[in-house]
Motif scaffolding. Structure first.
Motif, short mmCIF file in Angstrom:
data_model
loop_
_atom_site.label_atom_id
_atom_site.label_comp_id
_atom_site.label_asym_id
_atom_site.label_seq_id
_atom_site.Cartn_x
_atom_site.Cartn_y
_atom_site.Cartn_z
N LYS A 408 0.85 -1.20 0.00
CA LYS A 408 0.00 0.00 0.00
C LYS A 408 0.88 1.24 0.00
O LYS A 408 1.78 1.40 0.82
CB LYS A 408 -0.91 -0.01 1.23
CG LYS A 408 -2.02 1.03 1.17
CD LYS A 408 -3.03 0.81 2.27
CE LYS A 408 -4.15 1.84 2.22
NZ LYS A 408 -4.91 1.76 0.97
N GLU A 435 -11.12 -4.98 -3.15
CA GLU A 435 -11.54 -4.72 -1.76
C GLU A 435 -10.40 -5.03 -0.80
O GLU A 435 -10.14 -4.27 0.15
CB GLU A 435 -12.76 -5.57 -1.43
CG GLU A 435 -14.05 -5.07 -2.06
CD GLU A 435 -15.22 -6.01 -1.82
OE1 GLU A 435 -15.08 -6.93 -0.97
OE2 GLU A 435 -16.26 -5.85 -2.47
N ARG A 436 -9.69 -6.13 -1.05
CA ARG A 436 -8.55 -6.47 -0.20
C ARG A 436 -7.43 -5.43 -0.34
O ARG A 436 -6.87 -4.97 0.66
CB ARG A 436 -8.00 -7.85 -0.57
CG ARG A 436 -8.93 -9.01 -0.26
CD ARG A 436 -8.17 -10.34 -0.23
NE ARG A 436 -7.36 -10.56 -1.41
CZ ARG A 436 -7.81 -11.13 -2.53
NH1 ARG A 436 -9.09 -11.48 -2.61
NH2 ARG A 436 -7.01 -11.32 -3.56
N TRP A 437 -7.13 -5.06 -1.57
CA TRP A 437 -6.03 -4.11 -1.78
C TRP A 437 -6.36 -2.73 -1.22
O TRP A 437 -5.52 -2.08 -0.61
CB TRP A 437 -5.74 -4.00 -3.28
CG TRP A 437 -5.04 -5.21 -3.85
CD1 TRP A 437 -4.42 -6.20 -3.15
CD2 TRP A 437 -4.90 -5.54 -5.23
NE1 TRP A 437 -3.90 -7.13 -4.00
CE2 TRP A 437 -4.17 -6.76 -5.29
CE3 TRP A 437 -5.31 -4.95 -6.42
CZ2 TRP A 437 -3.84 -7.37 -6.49
CZ3 TRP A 437 -4.98 -5.55 -7.61
CH2 TRP A 437 -4.26 -6.75 -7.66
N ARG A 438 -7.59 -2.29 -1.46
CA ARG A 438 -7.96 -0.94 -0.99
C ARG A 438 -8.02 -0.85 0.53
O ARG A 438 -7.89 0.23 1.10
CB ARG A 438 -9.29 -0.53 -1.62
CG ARG A 438 -9.15 -0.14 -3.10
CD ARG A 438 -10.48 0.04 -3.80
NE ARG A 438 -10.28 0.50 -5.19
CZ ARG A 438 -11.23 0.53 -6.12
NH1 ARG A 438 -12.46 0.10 -5.81
NH2 ARG A 438 -10.95 0.95 -7.33
N SER A 439 -8.21 -2.00 1.17
CA SER A 439 -8.21 -2.02 2.63
C SER A 439 -6.82 -2.26 3.20
O SER A 439 -6.63 -2.34 4.40
CB SER A 439 -9.17 -3.09 3.15
OG SER A 439 -8.72 -4.38 2.77
#
Length: 448
Positions: A408, A435-439
């Motif tokens: 990130k 969703e996993r990456w943005r979180s």
């Protein structure tokens, strides 16, 4: 009707014999000058390369590549007439090596006193060794080769031959040019029907021009059939109507104005049927467009657009299928390419749908147009400027050095979310991954 046909073979009204009357109309109407060649202005228009070298008589060997009926033979004959050279014809289907050698040896004896143009129709049908026979004579200028082919010279003609020639791609003759050629044939008093009481309706000629799909020879042959098969009226006039035109080309007119409302309504129905996942409606509108003579490349371009606009990453293969259909249209040609277009149409219509990619670029473009201009962050720039008064810049983190090939970090100064994938088809997988990456998941701040 017999009397009418006989009248075509009589002497013309000016007293001179109509020496070409027994030839087919397409042969009689062959152009005699560069200005009479229709539909190839991109190479023969004023100032264009091929016209310049012909008029200056600086012609080298050339390869003419294009679809049937686009004028390859006519151009070769006009070149010979314009440059006043001997014209020898051979065929990739009928001629053999011994016949070619005889032609070229004769040309060699006559050169340089009298130049010889050797026109080889369907040159792609010669095998490699047959094509190699031509090389020495082309090389020493004994003959000026004009090869005609409907196949891509890059794949079907030897490289040594194409490297010694100028390759010109001819286009299918456009509808307006064919229409003007048909009108000229009706009005021409010597080679056409100008003395034979023939009255052709403009709509009839337009139908023939459209249906013959860029093939001028086919269009003239269709007109000839219409004239010879139409009985005279009470006044002795052969009236070529739309009905006669439909009969002679065995194709009914489909109500479809190519540059007005019918055209746009039909393509709109086609795209909306694909978007609405109705393959039956989509393939019907496809059939209507093809029967009306729509340019298949136009349809293929719209399929490529639909693949990204309405399907996107819900099925990434849709774009590959649409692009393959476009390539097939160019490579195969009509009518067989209708199979490729039908396959692409039904695939796109039955694919899962998403306009998320379309919405993403639309929203991002709107931000840029409305003044939301962001500077590229220092750690993403190609070259870092070192300055004594600048704080140490944030370092770029190489994603492949981290677990899951993800880390990130900021990629633009202001966090904006443009791409919002749906849960349709493959895009559901993309959605969960994002969703996993943005979180901040699926990676680690610790390098591998």
């Amino acid at each position: 009707m017999d009397e009418f046909i006989d009248s075509l073979f009589e002497e013309d009204k000016g007293g001179g014999p109509r020496t070409t009357a027994r030839l087919p109309l397409a042969a009689r109407m062959r152009p005699a000058t560069l200005d009479e060649i229709v539909g190839q202005d991109h190479i023969l228009g004023r100032g264009k390369l091929l016209r310049r070298v012909i008029e200056a008589d600086r012609l080298s060997s050339i390869i003419l590549y294009g679809p049937p009926g686009c004028g390859k033979t006519s151009i070769a004959e006009v070149i010979a007439r314009t440059t006043k050279r001997r014209f020898q014809r051979a065929s990739g289907v009928l001629s053999n090596v011994s016949a070619l050698r005889s032609i070229m040896e004769t040309a060699k004896r006559l050169a340089p006193e009298q130049g010889t143009i050797l026109f080889i129709d369907e040159i792609h049908r010669f095998n490699k060794s047959q094509q190699d026979v031509l090389l020495p004579y082309v090389e020493d200028g004994s003959v000026t080769l004009i090869g005609a082919t409907t196949h891509n010279p890059q794949f079907f003609i030897n490289t040594p031959l194409t490297s010694r020639s100028l390759v010109f791609e001819l286009h299918a003759v456009d509808e307006d040019s064919i229409f003007s050629l048909l009108r000229r044939a009706v009005e021409d008093p010597r080679n056409g029907y100008g003395q034979d009481n023939v009255d052709a309706d403009s709509d009839a000629l337009r139908h023939i021009a459209r249906i013959c799909e860029g093939d001028a020879r086919k269009a003239l042959s269709s007109l000839e059939i219409a004239v010879l098969s139409t009985p005279p009226d009470a006044g002795g006039v052969r009236r070529i109507t739309v009905e006669a035109a439909q009969e002679c080309v065995q194709r009914r007119i489909v109500t479809y104005d190519h540059d007005e409302e019918g055209h746009y309504n039909t393509i709109s129905a086609f795209i909306k049927s694909i978007r609405g996942s109705n393959p039956d409606a989509a393939v019907y509108w496809l059939a209507k467009m093809l029967e009306a003579g729509e340019d298949p490349r136009f349809i293929a371009r719209r399929l490529i657009i639909a693949a990204s606009e309405d399907i996107g990453n819900a099925d990434p293969r849709a774009l590959s299928v649409a692009v393959a259909a476009m390539q097939a249209v160019d490579f195969v040609g009509m009518p067989e390419a209708s199979l490729n277009l039908s396959q692409a149409t039904t695939y796109l219509a039955t694919a899962p749908k998403s306009n998320a990619s379309c919405a993403a670029i639309s929203e991002a473009s709107s931000d840029v147009r409305n003044g939301r201009i962001m500077e590229v962050p220092e750690h993403l720039r190609n070259v870092h400027v070192k300055s004594v008064d600048k704080e140490k810049p944030q370092e770029y983190k190489y994603p492949h050095s981290f677990e899951g090939n993800f880390v990130k970090q900021d990629y633009m100064p202001e966090n904006r979310i443009y791409y919002k994938p749906t849960h349709n088809g493959y895009e559901d997988t993309i959605s969960k991954r994002l969703e996993r990456w943005r979180s901040g998941g699926a990676g680690s701040e610790t390098e591998k």
